[in-house]
Design a protein around this motif. Structure first.
Motif, PDB file in Angstrom:
ATOM      1  N   PRO A   1       0.807  -1.230   0.000  1.00 22.93           N
ATOM      2  CA  PRO A   1       0.000   0.000   0.000  1.00 22.93           C
ATOM      3  C   PRO A   1       0.840   1.279   0.000  1.00 22.93           C
ATOM      4  CG  PRO A   1      -0.026  -0.982   2.172  1.00 22.93           C
ATOM      5  CD  PRO A   1       0.747  -1.917   1.291  1.00 22.93           C
ATOM      6  N   LEU A   2       2.133   1.166   0.337  1.00 19.57           N
ATOM      7  CA  LEU A   2       2.997   2.345   0.362  1.00 19.57           C
ATOM      8  C   LEU A   2       3.595   2.630  -1.016  1.00 19.57           C
ATOM      9  CD1 LEU A   2       4.921   1.591   3.680  1.00 19.57           C
ATOM     10  CD2 LEU A   2       2.892   3.000   3.386  1.00 19.57           C
ATOM     11  N   ALA A   3       3.884   1.571  -1.777  1.00 17.59           N
ATOM     12  CA  ALA A   3       4.553   1.724  -3.064  1.00 17.59           C
ATOM     13  C   ALA A   3       3.577   1.787  -4.231  1.00 17.59           C
ATOM     14  CB  ALA A   3       5.536   0.578  -3.272  1.00 17.59           C
ATOM     15  N   ASN A   4       2.278   1.899  -3.944  1.00 16.59           N
ATOM     16  CA  ASN A   4       1.279   2.034  -5.008  1.00 16.59           C
ATOM     17  C   ASN A   4       0.451   3.286  -4.742  1.00 16.59           C
ATOM     18  OD1 ASN A   4       1.248  -0.563  -6.783  1.00 16.59           O
ATOM     19  ND2 ASN A   4       1.508  -1.291  -4.696  1.00 16.59           N
ATOM     20  N   SER A   5       0.570   4.255  -5.625  1.00 16.34           N
ATOM     21  CA  SER A   5      -0.163   5.503  -5.436  1.00 16.34           C
ATOM     22  C   SER A   5      -1.659   5.324  -5.695  1.00 16.34           C
ATOM     23  CB  SER A   5       0.389   6.590  -6.361  1.00 16.34           C
ATOM     24  OG  SER A   5       0.379   6.136  -7.706  1.00 16.34           O
ATOM     25  N   ARG A   6      -2.025   4.266  -6.413  1.00 15.07           N
ATOM     26  CA  ARG A   6      -3.433   3.942  -6.658  1.00 15.07           C
ATOM     27  C   ARG A   6      -3.692   2.582  -6.010  1.00 15.07           C
ATOM     28  NH1 ARG A   6      -6.414   3.120 -12.508  1.00 15.07           N
ATOM     29  NH2 ARG A   6      -8.410   4.049 -11.949  1.00 15.07           N
ATOM     30  N   TYR A   7      -4.474   2.606  -4.969  1.00 15.92           N
ATOM     31  CA  TYR A   7      -4.622   1.380  -4.171  1.00 15.92           C
ATOM     32  C   TYR A   7      -6.019   1.328  -3.560  1.00 15.92           C
ATOM     33  CZ  TYR A   7      -2.832  -2.489  -1.346  1.00 15.92           C
ATOM     34  OH  TYR A   7      -2.585  -3.731  -0.799  1.00 15.92           O
ATOM     35  N   ALA A   8      -6.494   0.109  -3.335  1.00 18.58           N
ATOM     36  CA  ALA A   8      -7.815  -0.092  -2.713  1.00 18.58           C
ATOM     37  C   ALA A   8      -7.764  -1.321  -1.819  1.00 18.58           C
ATOM     38  CB  ALA A   8      -8.889  -0.266  -3.779  1.00 18.58           C
ATOM     39  N   THR A   9      -8.484  -1.252  -0.713  1.00 22.13           N
ATOM     40  CA  THR A   9      -8.554  -2.390   0.204  1.00 22.13           C
ATOM     41  C   THR A   9      -9.892  -2.352   0.948  1.00 22.13           C
ATOM     42  OG1 THR A   9      -7.393  -3.561   1.968  1.00 22.13           O
ATOM     43  CG2 THR A   9      -7.524  -1.182   2.169  1.00 22.13           C
ATOM     44  N   ILE A  10     -10.167  -3.441   1.653  1.00 20.94           N
ATOM     45  CA  ILE A  10     -11.420  -3.546   2.416  1.00 20.94           C
ATOM     46  C   ILE A  10     -11.076  -3.819   3.871  1.00 20.94           C
ATOM     47  CG2 ILE A  10     -13.498  -4.957   2.774  1.00 20.94           C
ATOM     48  CD1 ILE A  10     -13.603  -5.350  -0.233  1.00 20.94           C
ATOM     49  N   LYS A  11     -11.736  -3.093   4.766  1.00 22.86           N
ATOM     50  CA  LYS A  11     -11.534  -3.281   6.209  1.00 22.86           C
ATOM     51  C   LYS A  11     -12.884  -3.497   6.883  1.00 22.86           C
ATOM     52  CE  LYS A  11      -8.726  -0.647   8.469  1.00 22.86           C
ATOM     53  NZ  LYS A  11      -8.132   0.592   9.000  1.00 22.86           N
ATOM     54  N   GLU A  12     -12.813  -4.219   7.992  1.00 18.01           N
ATOM     55  CA  GLU A  12     -14.025  -4.489   8.785  1.00 18.01           C
ATOM     56  C   GLU A  12     -13.949  -3.723  10.090  1.00 18.01           C
ATOM     57  OE1 GLU A  12     -15.899  -6.214  12.162  1.00 18.01           O
ATOM     58  OE2 GLU A  12     -13.923  -7.016  11.665  1.00 18.01           O
ATOM     59  N   GLU A  13     -14.996  -2.973  10.396  1.00 15.07           N
ATOM     60  CA  GLU A  13     -15.059  -2.192  11.633  1.00 15.07           C
ATOM     61  C   GLU A  13     -16.424  -2.384  12.283  1.00 15.07           C
ATOM     62  OE1 GLU A  13     -14.264   1.843  10.616  1.00 15.07           O
ATOM     63  OE2 GLU A  13     -12.286   1.419   9.756  1.00 15.07           O
ATOM     64  N   ASP A  14     -16.430  -2.997  13.460  1.00 12.41           N
ATOM     65  CA  ASP A  14     -17.671  -3.225  14.221  1.00 12.41           C
ATOM     66  C   ASP A  14     -18.710  -4.007  13.405  1.00 12.41           C
ATOM     67  OD1 ASP A  14     -16.608  -1.823  16.377  1.00 12.41           O
ATOM     68  OD2 ASP A  14     -17.310   0.095  15.578  1.00 12.41           O
ATOM     69  N   GLY A  15     -18.257  -5.017  12.690  1.00 13.18           N
ATOM     70  CA  GLY A  15     -19.172  -5.861  11.931  1.00 13.18           C
ATOM     71  C   GLY A  15     -19.631  -5.271  10.611  1.00 13.18           C
ATOM     72  N   LYS A  16     -19.041  -4.148  10.190  1.00 19.14           N
ATOM     73  CA  LYS A  16     -19.407  -3.518   8.915  1.00 19.14           C
ATOM     74  C   LYS A  16     -18.174  -3.433   8.023  1.00 19.14           C
ATOM     75  CE  LYS A  16     -22.926  -0.764  11.254  1.00 19.14           C
ATOM     76  NZ  LYS A  16     -23.304   0.592  11.710  1.00 19.14           N
ATOM     77  N   CYS A  17     -18.382  -3.607   6.724  1.00 21.07           N
ATOM     78  CA  CYS A  17     -17.288  -3.585   5.761  1.00 21.07           C
ATOM     79  C   CYS A  17     -17.197  -2.216   5.093  1.00 21.07           C
ATOM     80  CB  CYS A  17     -17.489  -4.665   4.707  1.00 21.07           C
ATOM     81  SG  CYS A  17     -17.401  -6.346   5.368  1.00 21.07           S
ATOM     82  N   TYR A  18     -15.963  -1.754   4.910  1.00 21.09           N
ATOM     83  CA  TYR A  18     -15.721  -0.463   4.265  1.00 21.09           C
ATOM     84  C   TYR A  18     -14.674  -0.635   3.170  1.00 21.09           C
ATOM     85  CZ  TYR A  18     -18.100   1.593   8.301  1.00 21.09           C
ATOM     86  OH  TYR A  18     -19.027   1.915   9.267  1.00 21.09           O
ATOM     87  N   LEU A  19     -14.887   0.044   2.074  1.00 24.94           N
ATOM     88  CA  LEU A  19     -13.918   0.077   0.983  1.00 24.94           C
ATOM     89  C   LEU A  19     -13.061   1.332   1.136  1.00 24.94           C
ATOM     90  CD1 LEU A  19     -12.803  -0.849  -1.805  1.00 24.94           C
ATOM     91  CD2 LEU A  19     -14.650   0.481  -2.851  1.00 24.94           C
TER      92      LEU A  19
END
Length: 206
Positions: free
Chosen positions: A44-62
């Motif tokens: 994620p540091l060496a790519n200026s265009r990047y996307a990932t998914i994280k889970e917070e309190d049972g909800k997914c975020y892009l």
């Protein structure tokens, strides 16, 4: 200006605080890494265009990062809430990552699938009845163990006294003098009466 290849050369061949080295493969501890592996396409540091998914309190975020926001680290990541429905969340990914590299689209879909699966398992486990664990203070536990040990010693002593009394009664050591501990003496007498009754019944049967 950000240069991805220069950043990767520094990270890969010098020092990176997120890198975890093993004998077979290198892993990445960065929370935004979409695969958890340390390589050029997943960093994620060496790519200026990047996307990932994280889970917070049972909800997914892009989370999406573009080169246009590189000059403001506070606003670097764009956060988009995904719907709870798995099919609708996949449609959102296709919509937001329409012109992104296929590698990132595929890995984000894989990550969404895994997160959805473990959230379903978590909900199922919460519905199941679980045994309630109660902690016991160390002092109380030690006190109970000491009491159990003392009770066991006292029980062994009582059994030894009963056995010895029974032997002496049967051998007639004391004659007519019965100055014994009352509790053990009555128990021994009861045992003797039971044994005599059993012997009489056996003789009658014969």
């Amino acid at each position: 200006m950000q240069h991805d290849e220069v950043i990767w050369q520094v990270i890969n061949y010098h020092h990176c605080s997120f890198k975890a080295k093993t004998e077979k493969q290198n892993f990445c501890r960065n929370e935004y890494n979409v695969t958890g592996l340390c390589n050029r396409s997943s960093c994620p540091l060496a790519n200026s265009r990047y996307a990932t998914i994280k889970e917070e309190d049972g909800k997914c975020y892009l989370y999406m990062k573009t080169i246009e926001r590189a000059h403001t680290p506070k606003n670097l990541w764009q956060k988009i809430k995904l719907k709870k429905n798995y099919a609708q969340a996949l449609e959102q990914l296709d919509q937001h990552l329409q012109y992104w590299p296929k590698f990132l689209v595929h890995k984000n879909k894989q990550r969404l699938t895994k997160i959805t699966q473990y959230l379903i398992r978590m909900r199922k486990l919460q519905l199941k009845a679980k045994p309630k664990l109660i902690t016991m203070p160390a002092r109380t536990e030690k006190r109970e163990k000491r009491r159990e040990a003392k009770a066991e010693v006292a029980a062994r002593l009582d059994r030894a006294i009963e056995g010895e009394l029974l032997k002496r009664l049967q051998s007639g050591t004391y004659g007519d003098i019965y100055n014994f501990p009352l509790k053990q003496y009555e128990k021994v007498l009861d045992q003797q009466e039971v044994e005599e009754e059993e012997e009489e019944q056996q003789e009658e049967d014969v």
